[in-house]
Enzyme design. Structure first.
Site, mmCIF file in Angstrom:
data_model
loop_
_atom_site.group_PDB
_atom_site.id
_atom_site.type_symbol
_atom_site.label_atom_id
_atom_site.label_comp_id
_atom_site.label_asym_id
_atom_site.label_seq_id
_atom_site.Cartn_x
_atom_site.Cartn_y
_atom_site.Cartn_z
ATOM 1 N N ASN A 189 0.867 -1.187 0.000
ATOM 2 C CA ASN A 189 0.000 0.000 0.000
ATOM 3 C C ASN A 189 0.906 1.241 0.000
ATOM 4 O O ASN A 189 1.498 1.581 1.016
ATOM 5 C CB ASN A 189 -0.877 -0.042 1.261
ATOM 6 C CG ASN A 189 -1.812 1.149 1.360
ATOM 7 O OD1 ASN A 189 -1.848 2.015 0.484
ATOM 8 N ND2 ASN A 189 -2.576 1.199 2.445
ATOM 9 N N ARG B 119 -2.686 -2.104 -3.223
ATOM 10 C CA ARG B 119 -3.857 -1.273 -2.972
ATOM 11 C C ARG B 119 -3.784 -0.060 -3.896
ATOM 12 O O ARG B 119 -2.778 0.641 -3.930
ATOM 13 C CB ARG B 119 -3.859 -0.817 -1.522
ATOM 14 C CG ARG B 119 -5.069 0.018 -1.221
ATOM 15 C CD ARG B 119 -5.198 0.303 0.243
ATOM 16 N NE ARG B 119 -6.375 1.115 0.466
ATOM 17 C CZ ARG B 119 -6.706 1.618 1.628
ATOM 18 N NH1 ARG B 119 -5.953 1.376 2.673
ATOM 19 N NH2 ARG B 119 -7.773 2.346 1.750
ATOM 20 N N HIS C 200 -13.070 3.452 0.382
ATOM 21 C CA HIS C 200 -13.077 2.443 1.460
ATOM 22 C C HIS C 200 -13.784 1.154 0.998
ATOM 23 O O HIS C 200 -14.260 0.379 1.819
ATOM 24 C CB HIS C 200 -13.835 2.930 2.719
ATOM 25 C CG HIS C 200 -13.205 4.069 3.440
ATOM 26 N ND1 HIS C 200 -13.949 5.083 3.995
ATOM 27 C CD2 HIS C 200 -11.913 4.350 3.720
ATOM 28 C CE1 HIS C 200 -13.146 5.942 4.582
ATOM 29 N NE2 HIS C 200 -11.905 5.534 4.420
ATOM 30 N N ARG D 188 -11.939 16.609 7.540
ATOM 31 C CA ARG D 188 -12.743 16.939 6.349
ATOM 32 C C ARG D 188 -14.173 17.287 6.748
ATOM 33 O O ARG D 188 -14.739 16.679 7.651
ATOM 34 C CB ARG D 188 -12.787 15.759 5.379
ATOM 35 C CG ARG D 188 -11.452 15.440 4.777
ATOM 36 C CD ARG D 188 -11.547 14.234 3.838
ATOM 37 N NE ARG D 188 -10.356 13.407 4.004
ATOM 38 C CZ ARG D 188 -10.342 12.092 3.861
ATOM 39 N NH1 ARG D 188 -11.436 11.422 3.538
ATOM 40 N NH2 ARG D 188 -9.225 11.429 4.044
ATOM 41 N N GLU E 52 -8.292 -4.796 5.206
ATOM 42 C CA GLU E 52 -8.221 -4.541 3.773
ATOM 43 C C GLU E 52 -7.101 -5.344 3.111
ATOM 44 O O GLU E 52 -7.238 -5.798 1.980
ATOM 45 C CB GLU E 52 -8.012 -3.032 3.540
ATOM 46 C CG GLU E 52 -9.275 -2.238 3.865
ATOM 47 C CD GLU E 52 -9.017 -0.796 4.274
ATOM 48 O OE1 GLU E 52 -8.355 -0.587 5.317
ATOM 49 O OE2 GLU E 52 -9.477 0.113 3.577
#
Ligand code: ADP
Length: 397
Positions: free
Chosen positions: A7, A91, A180, A241, A383
């Site tokens: 990743n 990823r 996600h 955010r 993940e």
């Protein structure tokens, strides 16, 4: 079969080597500050002490060189030869409309991933660099890309088209993509297992609540809506955010003298839980401040819980019902108080939390009572494992 999962961020690289016969992690680690002063690689072989390498890393290939050497090192290595790596899963942030599932990396696929950088300028270029570096170091080993967006490609047009002039979609591919996805898919599958049901029979709402946060509606195993959009800025309030706001705020602030760059930075880095609380972007700090009586910290949490609850309600409507709600990621897996605050407003779904189970941490379990009409679950996301499973399946073909 051993699968290496990579990743890459712009200046970081995380990795895990998994033995897929048992799905056990053999080693994992992290390279940080790639291309900047103070580069470091931390390598953790399972069952052995962590090793730290501090040396300059000019690019991702330098970092991978260290990782590969660590994996085969006689002392802290976990394999004897790099030939024991049978496949590599990468990823990748954005798969656009080009990818609707994990894919073998062919020259065409890699070109496509690079071209999608326009939609994910911070992530796809780094992901592509990682793939190229691995191809050089492990020639002939199958590479697979697992995307953050592909699980959401099953959304119907009514969920992904923004009501802008349709040419904006045709010309610039502006639409909801969602992120996600690997996590939402992993926990939805695990939830079906935990419930002892086939995923094809279930309506699930998956809540990935970490620093970045999103909710997905998963009907009969397919995503039909999700809260992030063209970018990960949309939807819930997050660490820094803002999530959904009235889009007219942007021209309004431009009129007040802010540049588009200022506003972009404000919305991505200075808003959310940090912006409202003024305390921190980290939910633990904000929970502590709220407990100590800080009203704005409490407000930041109230907004977060309210938005998650409201989105769950919207997705129950979108699916015409719900069988299970799943909490995952940093906050979702660890904060019983947040889960309780969110579920507290969902009594109309017949939800009854088991307070004792809700106070536990870190294991996959049903945290609602047996009488609860809708099941509520905590499932630690994984993940890397999801990407490794896809990688194994595609590499075997
Ligand atoms: P990301 O991968 O997006 O950086 P994570 O999934 O690791 O995020 O989640 C990080 C967030 O989870 C942080 O805000 C952190 O405070 C929160 N978190 C982790 N553990 C707890 C806890 N025990 N209680 C409350 N929040 C927690």
């Amino acid at each position: 079969m051993n699968v290496l999962v990579i990743n890459c961020g712009s200046s970081s690289l995380k990795y895990q080597l998994l033995d897929m016969t048992t799905e056990a992690v053999l080693a994992k680690g992290l390279a940080e500050r790639i291309g900047i002063e103070g580069s470091v690689v931390e390598h953790k072989p399972t069952g052995k002490d962590k090793v730290v390498f501090e040396q300059p890393l000019k690019d991702h290939k330098d970092a991978l060189d260290i990782v590969m050497a660590a994996l085969v090192n006689p002392e802290h290595g976990v394999i004897k030869d790099l030939k024991e790596i049978d496949a590599v899963g990468h990823r990748v942030a954005h798969g656009g409309e080009a990818f609707s599932a994990s894919a073998l990396v062919t020259p065409e696929a890699l070109k496509e991933i690079e071209e999608l950088s326009e939609l994910a300028p911070l992530h796809n270029p780094a992901n592509a660099l990682g793939i190229r570096a691995c191809m050089e170091l492990l020639p002939g080993v199958p590479m697979v890309a697992g995307f953050d967006t592909t699980f959401h490609q099953t959304m119907p047009a009514e969920a992904y088209i923004y009501p802008l002039p349709y040419e904006m979609y045709e010309k610039f591919k502006i639409r909801r993509y969602g992120f996600h996805g690997t996590s939402h898919r992993f926990v939805a599958l695990a939830a079906a297992d935990l419930m002892g049901e086939k995923i094809e029979n279930l309506k699930l709402v998956t809540c990935h609540l970490g620093n970045g946060a999103s909710v997905a509606a998963v009907r009969y195993g397919k995503c039909i809506d999700t809260s992030m959009g063209l970018t990960p800025l949309a939807g819930l309030e997050m660490g820094t955010r803002c999530g959904d706001i009235d889009p007219a705020i942007i021209p309004f602030l431009c009129g007040k003298g802010y540049s588009v760059e200022d506003i972009d930075k404000m919305m991505n880095k200075e808003s959310g839980v940090l912006g409202v609380s003024g305390v921190s972007s980290d939910f633990r700090d904000v929970e502590n401040a709220a407990d100590a009586g800080n009203k704005r910290a409490q407000l930041a949490l109230d907004i977060f819980h309210y938005r998650v609850k409201k989105t769950i309600g919207a997705y129950v409507a979108a699916m015409d019902g719900v069988d299970g709600i799943i909490f995952t990621a940093g906050l979702g897996e660890n904060s019983g108080t947040s889960r309780a605050a969110i579920c507290n407003g969902l009594k109309y779904l017949g939800i009854q939390l088991d307070d004792e189970k809700n106070s536990k941490r870190g294991e996959a379990m049903i945290i609602s009572t047996p009488e609860s009409r809708t099941k509520v679950m905590v499932i630690p996301t994984n993940e890397e494992l999801m990407i490794a499973r896809d990688t194994m399946a595609l590499a075997k073909k």
